[in-house]
Design an enzyme around this catalytic site. Structure first.
Site, mmCIF file in Angstrom:
data_model
loop_
_atom_site.group_PDB
_atom_site.id
_atom_site.type_symbol
_atom_site.label_atom_id
_atom_site.label_comp_id
_atom_site.label_asym_id
_atom_site.label_seq_id
_atom_site.Cartn_x
_atom_site.Cartn_y
_atom_site.Cartn_z
ATOM 1 N N ARG A 9 27.212 37.590 43.485
ATOM 2 C CA ARG A 9 27.748 37.759 45.737
ATOM 3 C C ARG A 9 28.393 38.764 45.942
ATOM 4 O O ARG A 9 29.091 38.798 45.182
ATOM 5 C CB ARG A 9 27.277 36.916 46.590
ATOM 6 C CG ARG A 9 26.979 36.496 47.213
ATOM 7 C CD ARG A 9 27.011 34.902 48.550
ATOM 8 N NE ARG A 9 27.897 35.830 49.830
ATOM 9 C CZ ARG A 9 28.902 35.193 50.184
ATOM 10 N NH1 ARG A 9 29.709 34.255 48.630
ATOM 11 N NH2 ARG A 9 29.464 35.705 50.989
ATOM 12 N N GLU A 119 33.744 43.139 30.814
ATOM 13 C CA GLU A 119 33.811 42.329 29.194
ATOM 14 C C GLU A 119 32.992 43.954 29.132
ATOM 15 O O GLU A 119 31.831 44.627 29.157
ATOM 16 C CB GLU A 119 33.884 42.323 28.568
ATOM 17 C CG GLU A 119 34.084 42.440 27.180
ATOM 18 C CD GLU A 119 33.814 41.358 25.960
ATOM 19 O OE1 GLU A 119 34.718 40.585 25.448
ATOM 20 O OE2 GLU A 119 33.072 40.130 26.566
#
Length: 137
Positions: A9, A119
Site C-alpha cells: 500500500r 534488499e
C-alpha cells in the site's frame, strides 16, 4: 501453489511509481475498483508475470510501512552497476555489505518513499537463483 506477487500500500502513487520504475520495474497494467483506489501491477523486464502490486487507497490516509513488513528482496546480476544506475536516477542506496562473509552474497539496502525496505542481492558466481534448501544444509 506458488506466490504470485507482493502488494504494498502506498501513500502517493505517482511518487511510488517514480521510485519503482527507477528501480527497474515496468508497469503491466492498472485496475480501478471504482472506489477511488488504484492498483498498479509491476514486473521487471523479462519476468513472465507481475511480481509487485502498488495499492493506492487515498481515503485510508498515510501508509505505515513498519506495520509488519520487514523487506522485499530483489536479485541483481551486478550489484555495483545497479547501485551506480540507482544513484544516477536519484535514489539513495546504502553501502555494499557481505552478510555471509567475503565468499557469500553481496547486498545493499534502500528504502522506498513509504518506508518499505528493499534488499538488493548479488549471488556469488555459480550460485543458483534464489534461496533454496541447499543454502541451509
Amino acid at each position: 501453489m506458488k506466490t504470485l506477487f507482493v502488494a504494498f500500500r502506498v501513500t502517493d502513487l505517482d511518487r511510488s511509481l517514480g521510485f519503482y520504475t527507477a528501480l527497474g520495474y515496468g508497469e503491466l497494467g492498472r485496475v480501478d475498483p471504482g472506489d477511488g483506489s488504484h492498483l498498479v501491477l509491476l514486473a521487471f523486464p523479462g519476468e513472465p508475470a507481475a511480481s509487485l502490486e502498488l495499492v493506492h487507497r487515498p481515503g485510508e490516509g498515510r501508509v505505515e510501512a513498519s506495520n509488519g513488513v520487514d523487506h522485499l528482496a530483489i536479485q541483481t546480476e551486478d550489484l555495483d552497476a545497479t547501485l551506480e544506475r540507482l544513484t544516477a536516477a536519484g535514489l539513495e542506496p546504502g553501502p555494499v555489505e557481505h552478510p555471509g562473509g567475503p565468499e557469500g552474497p553481496k547486498t545493499a539496502w534502500l528504502t522506498d518513499p513509504d518506508g518499505y525496505r528493499i534488499e538488493l542481492v548479488e549471488w556469488p558466481a555459480g550460485h543458483p537463483d534464489g534461496l533454496t534448501a541447499a543454502d541451509f544444509s
